[in-house]
Enzyme design. Sequence first.
Site, PDB file in Angstrom:
ATOM      1  N   CYS A  71       0.858  -1.184   0.000  1.00 30.04           N
ATOM      2  CA  CYS A  71       0.000   0.000   0.000  1.00 30.04           C
ATOM      3  C   CYS A  71       0.893   1.233   0.000  1.00 30.04           C
ATOM      4  O   CYS A  71       1.585   1.517   0.977  1.00 30.04           O
ATOM      5  CB  CYS A  71      -0.899   0.000   1.233  1.00 30.04           C
ATOM      6  SG  CYS A  71      -1.893   1.494   1.405  1.00 30.04           S
TER       7      CYS A  71
ATOM      8  N   GLU B 253      -3.857   0.643  -5.675  1.00 30.49           N
ATOM      9  CA  GLU B 253      -2.896  -0.404  -6.004  1.00 30.49           C
ATOM     10  C   GLU B 253      -2.724  -0.433  -7.511  1.00 30.49           C
ATOM     11  O   GLU B 253      -3.632  -0.073  -8.261  1.00 30.49           O
ATOM     12  CB  GLU B 253      -3.364  -1.748  -5.469  1.00 30.49           C
ATOM     13  CG  GLU B 253      -2.287  -2.812  -5.441  1.00 30.49           C
ATOM     14  CD  GLU B 253      -1.048  -2.359  -4.679  1.00 30.49           C
ATOM     15  OE1 GLU B 253      -0.109  -1.855  -5.343  1.00 30.49           O
ATOM     16  OE2 GLU B 253      -1.020  -2.501  -3.449  1.00 30.49           O
TER      17      GLU B 253
END
Length: 242
Positions: free
Chosen positions: A2, A103
């Site tokens: 992340c 992402e």
Amino acid sequence: MCGRYASTLPPEMMVELFRLLKGVEVVPRYNIAPTQPIVAIWEQEGRREAHFARWGLVPGWVKDPREFPLLVNARVETMAEKPAFRDALKHGRCIIPASGYYEWHTNPDKTKQPYFITMANDRPMALAGLYASWMGPNGEEIDSVATITVPANPQLSEIHDRMPAILDGEAIENWLNVRDVRAHHAAQLALPLEDGALKFHPVSTRVNSARDDDAGLIEKVEVQKPEPRPRKVAGGGQLDLF
């Protein structure tokens, strides 16, 4: 991993949802990047408060943060063993409120398509994190955090092989309770969410630049559906030295 997220939760709602004794004034952010100040929540002496902290953990034993690697994420499989994270797992557990995170899926032609990932029920996320406080020789102090990543569930593995640990309900209470919940038991709370708990859609590559920060970044764009990624064997990854 992340590496970018959004946080648009109003301060008063953050206080109510996470039962804070003290909040902080924030504005909606749509492209929060490492090294920037972010909002993190932790407990000290029974008081649960929101704080501003640098995204990129600096352990207290570091001599010069400018010469220390950027530790944005801690892998759940190894965080209890690595000196950079193990003390924080015992005494410095926190959560990071988020509206969703980004992402990047690597396409067959090696280009990368960003996706915005949110809770399927549209509730805010509580990302599991670790924090540390660094004191400099002249009295300067830096609070810093790292988010925790876990193997992606089958649904998210279409995009990437890792995902942040997202907590809810009693898991939040136990994660923040560093007085009574030992590190070993806390680590077991950091798990991949079940399939169907999240939803995602492709977004503009404008999110690649941290200078862009507006609501248009989380809007859906039309692209081809990503091809499934092969699952990777756990191990290796970021900064195994630590």
